[in-house]
Design a protein around this motif. Structure first.
Motif, mmCIF file in Angstrom:
data_model
loop_
_atom_site.group_PDB
_atom_site.id
_atom_site.type_symbol
_atom_site.label_atom_id
_atom_site.label_comp_id
_atom_site.label_asym_id
_atom_site.label_seq_id
_atom_site.Cartn_x
_atom_site.Cartn_y
_atom_site.Cartn_z
ATOM 1 N N THR C 79 0.669 -1.246 0.092
ATOM 2 C CA THR C 79 -0.022 -0.097 0.090
ATOM 3 C C THR C 79 0.887 1.251 0.004
ATOM 4 O O THR C 79 0.575 2.114 -0.684
ATOM 5 C CB THR C 79 -0.976 0.102 1.111
ATOM 6 N N LEU C 80 1.734 1.329 0.848
ATOM 7 C CA LEU C 80 2.816 2.423 0.950
ATOM 8 C C LEU C 80 3.466 2.681 -0.278
ATOM 9 O O LEU C 80 3.667 3.841 -0.824
ATOM 10 C CB LEU C 80 3.789 2.311 2.146
ATOM 11 N N ALA C 81 4.028 1.556 -0.984
ATOM 12 C CA ALA C 81 4.765 1.478 -1.928
ATOM 13 C C ALA C 81 3.830 2.359 -3.285
ATOM 14 O O ALA C 81 4.298 2.824 -4.113
ATOM 15 C CB ALA C 81 5.262 0.330 -2.476
ATOM 16 N N ILE C 82 2.574 1.798 -3.435
ATOM 17 C CA ILE C 82 1.777 2.211 -4.235
ATOM 18 C C ILE C 82 1.593 3.839 -3.939
ATOM 19 O O ILE C 82 1.483 4.591 -5.157
ATOM 20 C CB ILE C 82 0.098 1.378 -4.195
ATOM 21 N N ALA C 83 1.299 4.226 -2.769
ATOM 22 C CA ALA C 83 1.030 5.722 -2.495
ATOM 23 C C ALA C 83 2.255 6.636 -3.233
ATOM 24 O O ALA C 83 2.372 7.338 -3.718
ATOM 25 C CB ALA C 83 0.844 5.846 -1.222
ATOM 26 N N PHE C 84 3.491 5.873 -2.895
ATOM 27 C CA PHE C 84 4.760 6.563 -3.020
ATOM 28 C C PHE C 84 5.140 6.805 -4.567
ATOM 29 O O PHE C 84 5.309 7.914 -4.863
ATOM 30 C CB PHE C 84 6.050 5.902 -2.287
ATOM 31 N N VAL C 85 4.978 5.526 -5.151
ATOM 32 C CA VAL C 85 5.289 5.755 -6.635
ATOM 33 C C VAL C 85 4.191 6.582 -7.286
ATOM 34 O O VAL C 85 4.621 7.294 -8.180
ATOM 35 C CB VAL C 85 5.416 4.499 -7.344
ATOM 36 N N GLY C 86 2.881 6.431 -7.056
ATOM 37 C CA GLY C 86 1.905 7.228 -7.383
ATOM 38 C C GLY C 86 2.125 8.791 -7.275
ATOM 39 O O GLY C 86 2.005 9.473 -8.122
ATOM 40 N N THR C 87 2.583 9.087 -6.172
ATOM 41 C CA THR C 87 2.826 10.591 -5.616
ATOM 42 C C THR C 87 4.296 10.913 -6.572
ATOM 43 O O THR C 87 3.978 12.165 -7.069
ATOM 44 C CB THR C 87 3.357 10.903 -4.385
ATOM 45 N N ILE C 88 5.093 10.247 -6.686
ATOM 46 C CA ILE C 88 6.220 10.813 -7.547
ATOM 47 C C ILE C 88 5.684 10.902 -9.029
ATOM 48 O O ILE C 88 5.870 11.790 -9.482
ATOM 49 C CB ILE C 88 7.241 9.712 -7.605
ATOM 50 N N ILE C 89 4.981 10.114 -9.512
ATOM 51 C CA ILE C 89 4.528 9.964 -10.671
ATOM 52 C C ILE C 89 3.863 11.436 -10.972
ATOM 53 O O ILE C 89 3.950 12.141 -12.033
ATOM 54 C CB ILE C 89 3.825 8.943 -11.421
ATOM 55 N N SER C 90 2.772 11.645 -9.978
ATOM 56 C CA SER C 90 2.035 12.784 -10.153
ATOM 57 C C SER C 90 2.461 13.929 -10.059
ATOM 58 O O SER C 90 2.405 15.019 -10.675
ATOM 59 C CB SER C 90 0.520 12.465 -9.383
ATOM 60 N N ALA C 91 3.686 14.101 -9.085
ATOM 61 C CA ALA C 91 4.541 15.268 -8.879
ATOM 62 C C ALA C 91 5.130 15.629 -10.295
ATOM 63 O O ALA C 91 5.050 16.786 -10.629
ATOM 64 C CB ALA C 91 5.236 15.109 -7.722
ATOM 65 N N ARG C 92 5.896 14.469 -10.782
ATOM 66 C CA ARG C 92 6.075 14.709 -12.048
ATOM 67 C C ARG C 92 5.551 15.199 -13.274
ATOM 68 O O ARG C 92 5.572 16.302 -13.945
ATOM 69 C CB ARG C 92 6.879 13.518 -12.627
ATOM 70 N N ILE C 93 4.204 14.613 -13.410
ATOM 71 C CA ILE C 93 3.225 15.243 -14.349
ATOM 72 C C ILE C 93 2.570 16.566 -13.954
ATOM 73 O O ILE C 93 2.365 17.417 -14.892
ATOM 74 C CB ILE C 93 2.143 14.205 -14.411
ATOM 75 N N SER C 94 2.351 16.791 -12.752
ATOM 76 C CA SER C 94 1.914 18.311 -12.188
ATOM 77 C C SER C 94 2.815 19.473 -12.730
ATOM 78 O O SER C 94 2.271 20.369 -12.652
ATOM 79 C CB SER C 94 1.872 18.050 -10.655
ATOM 80 N N ILE C 95 3.965 19.319 -12.724
ATOM 81 C CA ILE C 95 4.904 20.413 -12.856
ATOM 82 C C ILE C 95 4.628 21.263 -14.337
ATOM 83 O O ILE C 95 4.253 22.383 -14.429
ATOM 84 C CB ILE C 95 6.308 19.993 -13.002
ATOM 85 N N PRO C 96 4.528 20.503 -15.390
ATOM 86 C CA PRO C 96 4.085 21.096 -16.700
ATOM 87 C C PRO C 96 2.515 21.825 -16.440
ATOM 88 O O PRO C 96 2.320 23.001 -16.844
ATOM 89 C CB PRO C 96 4.188 20.296 -17.810
#
Lengths: 260, 261, 268
Positions: C79-96
């Motif tokens: 569960t934690l790993a899903i949240a972690f990878v999901g957050t990293i991906i979304s942070a990356r997409i969120s910048i542009p």
């Protein structure tokens, strides 16, 4: 003293600026500054001092007229040419405009950005010679011991002197100072003005500064220009300036200058 | 020229690169642990797009059947927020350190409230469906507990920021604590309380749209049916309805909150 | 005289307005309470409640660690790993997206930033579990679908928060980069990013806290994590199992909130 045969390093020709909302910032400014001068612009707030200053390095776009820096028009320059012209014109701001989250060194090195290709500066690959230049500049303003600190740990006066160091390493022909002492106490204001003076006298840079304080203007300027309502109403060498003249610039009821 | 000594941390930007390395390490570890296969996404992306394409042609004929469950969703959110608020007011007063000065009591109730706040909405919904059965009851109970956790915290933090002068004045005149609550606390915080309640209502409307997926009433039930029957054209209509309602409620609530200030 | 008449009419208007709002609220509540079609509560409700509480008091401790990758520790880590990878991906997409949605000038309407805001609002409102189900169609059930669902859904919130921090930066440093002869990229690298990155990191941590909660329920639709065994335990009425899972979630989320809060303080 300025010699009459020298070509002007700043040549402002018929510059006017009308803001988007229709108010007039500058009207028909003509001004020549010779190399080595220390020009101080005085006038009430809203007289257009900052606008004029920012027109010189084109942080503001003028509506009419030309500004020539060392004979080349900055008002017409584009892209790389504009950036090269700006490299010759350092600017010191009232609010310092440093990146507070970065170190002192990085802020000073930013003064060299105009000399580097983008990829190189973006990776932080500054040449050793430029780092030495930055250390030397910081030593001049007495802040070498703060070189690795974050800017937000410094006092206001120290921050302004970091900005001065940044102007040093930029190695410009002209230094513009837009109300450099307005946010500082009198003692630090003198330190910063002395930095500018040494740039002017020891390194031969031309300095143009806006000042609120008449006392500082008289102490440091070689020439004083008065601005009122976007027009130049006074322009004299320091030895001809009297207290009465200065009072007139601020009071607005005067026979000096070319009022219409 | 004497440069100051750089600490090792400064010299090699330990904080920056250290965080970066930890972040990358965690990312690689998580990736291996979850056995993420990004090539599967690329290979099957056409399926995702096909599904998306179906959703691009909403089945407008199903729109009338969305209205009643959508209204039920809002009703659930309304009742859930109200019940949650009614429970939260006494709870917040007990948890506020400037009202109850016994640190053991405030500390203990705060631990309980924090525990309640860790439980997400759908988890509560699954529990309540098991307890009271399928239907809006389960949804209302879920939203009651969910908003209770959120509002209690907002309320007690708000009570703790108020001016303590009037509190002491009432106690000094020999007033009871209940009098203090009525005359010194509630008047000071009521407009902020209403603002928080509206904010919680917004969140509850969002939450209540999906609770039905597990059988807790509202539009989520239709969402589940359409998805299990692969009627993505109907799913699209439901999602559009959710978008409209949620954005409209957000807009209204924002307007009301701005007027309050 | 004039004054008192005006005063009275203002008072009347004020009173009618309060009455109007009061009546409106009463109507809304009558509609809400009587409009809802409450089915009967199932008769076993009392007994089940008791069973759930008993399950929490007597949790199934054996489930905590079994070493087979299906135990509580494993699914919680998942569960934690899903949240972690999901957050990293979304942070990356969120910048542009954030640069798209950020207004360049305050109180100034721009088609560009408004369109960005609308897109982010739609992403924020699109239900997470529907996204999870859509991704399950594409990559099959499991953790990956959960990662993708969180990665996309969180962009709605992170993009908005990032855009707000871009709007809040001081324009001065950017101006000084221009004045030394720097170009737009120099301005981004030397003035904008140093100002916004701490805020981006702090918001990403905050979103991670929320994503951990989300990741605990994504399993209920088959997108990996603790949600799957939890729903299974509820459906099979293994209340001791439900109890230990609830305890696991409460402890994990509390620890994550605490750690993340501490880290955010370091950044601030």
């Amino acid at each position: 003293m300025t010699k009459p045969e020298l070509k002007p390093v700043i040549d402002v020709q018929h510059v006017s600026k009308i803001y988007d909302n229709g108010t007039s910032g500058l009207s028909d400014i003509n001004l020549q500054v010779k190399p080595g001068e220390f020009v101080v612009i005085v006038g009430l707030s809203g007289a257009g001092k900052s606008t004029l200053m920012r027109s010189l390095n084109r942080l503001h776009q003028v509506t009419e007229g030309h500004v020539l820096i060392d004979g080349r028009s900055i008002t017409e320059a584009k892209g790389r040419n504009l950036r090269q012209l700006r490299r010759d014109v350092a600017m010191i701001f009232q609010n310092f405009n440093l990146v507070k989250q970065s170190t002192v060194l990085r802020n000073v090195l930013a003064g060299r950005l105009g000399y580097y290709p983008t990829w190189q500066s973006s990776l932080g690959l500054f040449k050793e010679a430029d780092k030495q230049r930055a250390y030397k500049a910081l030593e001049r303003v007495n802040l070498l011991d703060k070189v690795y600190q974050r800017v937000d740990q410094l006092s206001g006066g120290q921050q302004q002197r970091v900005a001065v160091a940044r102007a040093f390493v930029q190695d410009p022909k002209i230094v513009l100072a837009d109300e450099p002492t307005a946010s500082l106490d009198p003692k630090t204001a003198h330190l910063v003005m002395n930095d500018l003076k040494s740039m002017n006298q020891e390194l031969g840079k031309t300095v143009v500064a806006n000042l609120h304080s008449v006392a500082l203007a008289k102490e440091y300027a070689t020439r004083i220009i008065g601005l009122r309502a976007g027009r130049i109403v006074y322009d004299e060498s320091i030895q001809n300036v009297t207290d009465a003249d200065l009072a007139d610039i601020y009071n607005g009821d005067s026979s000096v200058g070319e009022r219409q | 020229m004497k440069l100051p000594k750089q600490t090792i941390v400064q010299r090699f930007h330990i904080r920056f690169f250290g965080s970066l390395i930890i972040l990358l390490g965690l990312l690689i570890a998580s990736n291996n642990f979850l056995k993420l296969d990004f090539s599967a996404l690329v290979q099957n992306f056409d399926q995702f797009l096909a599904l998306f394409k179906e959703m691009m042609h909403p089945d407008w004929k199903s729109a009338p059947f969305v209205v009643q469950p959508m209204l039920e969703t809002i009703q659930m959110a309304l009742i859930g927020t109200t019940l949650g608020t009614l429970l939260a007011i006494p709870a917040a007063i007990v948890a506020a350190r400037n009202v109850v000065t016994n640190k053991w009591i405030t500390g203990f109730v705060r631990i309980i409230f924090n525990m309640i706040r860790t439980l997400p909405d759908l988890l509560l919904a699954a529990l309540f469906v098991a307890i009271v059965g399928i239907g809006p009851y389960a949804g209302v109970l879920t939203l009651t507990i969910f908003s209770f956790g959120m509002i209690t915290k907002l309320f007690y933090e708000c009570i703790e920021t108020i001016d303590n002068g009037p509190l002491e004045a009432i106690l000094a005149t020999g007033g009871k604590r209940s009098a203090m609550v009525m005359f010194a606390i509630l008047p000071q915080v009521s407009s902020r309380f209403i603002s928080y309640i509206l904010y919680t209502f917004e969140i509850n409307v969002r939450a209540s749209t999906v609770l039905g997926y597990l059988g807790a009433g509202g539009i989520g039930q239709q969402l589940q049916t359409s998805l299990s029957q692969f009627r993505y054209d109907q799913t699209a209509v439901i999602i559009l309805a959710i978008l409209i309602v949620v954005l409209a409620i957000d807009g209204l609530s924002n307007f009301a909150r701005e007027r309050l200030q | 005289m004039m004054g008192s008449i005006q005063h009275r009419s203002a008072g009347v208007w004020h009173r009618t307005r309060s009455w109007f709002w009061g009546l409106l609220i009463v109507i809304v509540y009558v509609w809400g309470i009587f409009g809802i079609n409450f089915s009967k509560i199932q008769s076993s409700a009392g007994a089940v409640t008791k069973a759930v509480l008993m399950g929490i008091i007597h949790p199934d401790w054996h489930y905590v660690y079994q070493g087979n990758g299906e135990d509580l520790v494993s699914v919680m880590l998942q569960t934690l790993a899903i949240a972690f990878v999901g957050t990293i991906i979304s942070a990356r997409i969120s910048i542009p997206f954030a640069f798209w949605a950020a207004k360049r000038r305050r109180h100034h309407f721009s088609v560009l930033s408004t369109s960005g805001r609308i897109v982010l609002a739609v992403v924020r409102t699109f239900p997470e579990i529907v996204l999870a189900i859509m991704f399950i169609k594409a990559v099959g059930p499991g953790a990956f679908a959960g990662v993708l669902a969180l990665g996309v859904h969180s962009v709605g919130m992170l993009g908005k928060l990032f855009a707000e921090s871009i709007e809040a930066i001081d324009a001065g440093p950017g101006e000084s980069i221009l004045s030394v002869g720097g170009n737009a990229v120099n301005g981004l690298v030397f003035a904008t990013l140093p100002q916004v990155l701490p805020a981006f990191a702090s918001y990403s941590l905050y979103r991670f806290e929320i994503s951990v909660r989300s990741a605990t329920i994504l399993g209920m639709v088959g997108a990996g994590g603790v949600g799957t065994p939890l729903l299974f335990a509820i459906q099979t009425r293994s209340w001791n199992r439900v109890g230990i899972i609830l305890i696991g979630i409460i402890i994990t989320v509390t620890i994550i909130d605490y750690l993340s809060g501490w880290l955010r303080k370091q950044l601030g």
